[in-house]
Scaffold this active site. Sequence first.
Site, mmCIF file in Angstrom:
data_model
loop_
_atom_site.group_PDB
_atom_site.id
_atom_site.type_symbol
_atom_site.label_atom_id
_atom_site.label_comp_id
_atom_site.label_asym_id
_atom_site.label_seq_id
_atom_site.Cartn_x
_atom_site.Cartn_y
_atom_site.Cartn_z
ATOM 1 N N ASP A 1 -4.833 -5.860 -7.798
ATOM 2 C CA ASP A 1 -5.051 -5.246 -6.504
ATOM 3 C C ASP A 1 -5.340 -3.758 -6.785
ATOM 4 O OD1 ASP A 1 -5.248 -4.897 -3.777
ATOM 5 O OD2 ASP A 1 -3.336 -5.841 -3.314
ATOM 6 N N HIS B 1 0.833 -1.204 0.000
ATOM 7 C CA HIS B 1 0.000 0.000 0.000
ATOM 8 C C HIS B 1 0.871 1.259 0.000
ATOM 9 C CE1 HIS B 1 -2.971 -2.929 1.509
ATOM 10 N NE2 HIS B 1 -3.877 -2.111 1.014
#
Length: 595
Positions: free
Chosen positions: A318, A245
Amino acid sequence: MPSRRTVLAAGAGVTAALAFGTDARAAGHDDKKLRSLISRMTLEEKVGQLFVMRVYGHSATAPDQADIDANLKEIGVRSAAELIAKYRVGGIIYFTWAHNTRDPHQIADLSNGIQKASLSRPRGLPVLISTDQEHGIVCRVGEPATLFPGAMAIGAGGSRKDARTLGRVAGQELRALGIRQNYSPVADVNVNPANPVIGVRSFGADPHAVAGLVAAEVSGYQHGRQVAATAKHFPGHGDTAVDSHYGFPVITHTREQWEELDAPPFRAAIAAGIDSIMTAHLMVPALDDSGDPATLSRPILHGILREEFGYEGVIVTDSLGMEGVRTKYGDDRVPVLALKAGVDQLLNPPNLDVAWNAVLNAVRGGELTEARLDESILRVLRLKAKLGLFEKPYVSQAGVSRTVGAPAHLAAADRVAERTTTLLVNKGGLLPLSPRALLVCGADPASPSGTTGPPTGVLATAFTELGFTATALSTGTAPSAATVAKAVAAAQNADAVVVGTYNLNAAQKTLVEQLLATGKPVVAIAIRNPYDVAQLPGVPAYLAAYSWTDVELRAAARVIAGAAAPRGKLPVPVQKADDPAQVLYPIGHGLSYPT
């Protein structure tokens, strides 16, 4: 729920979809009909089908003003209906923070509103609605839905039957809400205790055990074509100390190590008929030394996943807002490169307009062919057909009431949880405790999945119901000296102390050590990573619950009280704190009570 008359009146797209659905029911899917649908789509509609996008709001047409403002700022539309009208997106992802998941009946209404908005458009198609409902620490739909223990807890239970039960029950509830693609299970093998993003989201560190549980959960989710399960994060996110992330992880496994450690769960998922696989925003030089993340790597996605593994289902990225995929290329290049690598669904780009136009311009400019888009759209439409979305796009409120949080489902979750609690230390047979005055203190992180929380309160309530006199005292994840002193003073009035540890740090360690110094019996529960036990050798009793969700905490309380036997076994090794090369507790360690 819209009536059949409303559905039929919504437009030609709906009529065509329903007519198709009759055939889909009989034949699974009919590529000829799907290709015919694709041939009638405009290029702009084709581009839209490739995107799965977030949108703020509890309603498809009338979100709250704050959500309208957020949508205008981030997407340039006011609502989900406007998002669909402008970009014709093929999928929408639900998030708690986007206010999509207030309660089950609202979620069902939102799903129906989204389907109506899409099916009422010319050449309208059903939307594939998705979310991250892993259970454990990552869930988007909270109570009163049934919440099961997370993956590492299931790994501690070691039961493929329990993993299948989780998938079956959770799949039934998601389907009742109109959510038909779940980004679960996590197929990563967590071999790095310092992994900041996977950890207890993984079934464990043994590739064979993880593979079996992944396959079982997939079969549960996809039983009766309830939802599309999604194995993630290919080619494996289990051995990294960087969170994708926020950074760009690099996996240094050799090809042989990758085949041995990371590949087995994904192979097992494919063998189990997995409908979708999610990519990882990380680099594996042994598989592709170009410096690109796997999400953008044709050698990994096409060469390995498609050609070597024989996978024919949907590949979804993702989130494209994560730093791991944005490090090397701009947001306009990422979606184009992902499609060139072999991706079918582009998930949650930070700026949809930039991403959508980038793909559109890449086709117009010749970098991508329309035929390449058609390949991915066909896979997505096959999945929608398989799930019955052409035939039955809507859900009913009666189905929600009947299914979501059903007593039988909640009881199943409690039974599964009891088989996962792992007793790591029990010096002098301290456990089980008999009813007495308890101080329950420790870390109180925010509820991970819409459960009641905080952990100290949930534990205290559970102990009270078991006949104890329990007092809850939240000391937080980083207790101050004053907070520690308050807990020590409170311990004087208790017969024993139960303390929750959460990714143990120096402040928490000080708390536990000072509680031990009172001479009171101390029972510690690792409410996230089980590795905490290595740093507190003086604690006479230590359990691993693997998460701080209600179902796992209640099970731990029952074990401490002797109302249930400890049955879990470590699915990961715990190394010595001062010598990581040595294993303190191996995979399979777990104590039981004398019978």
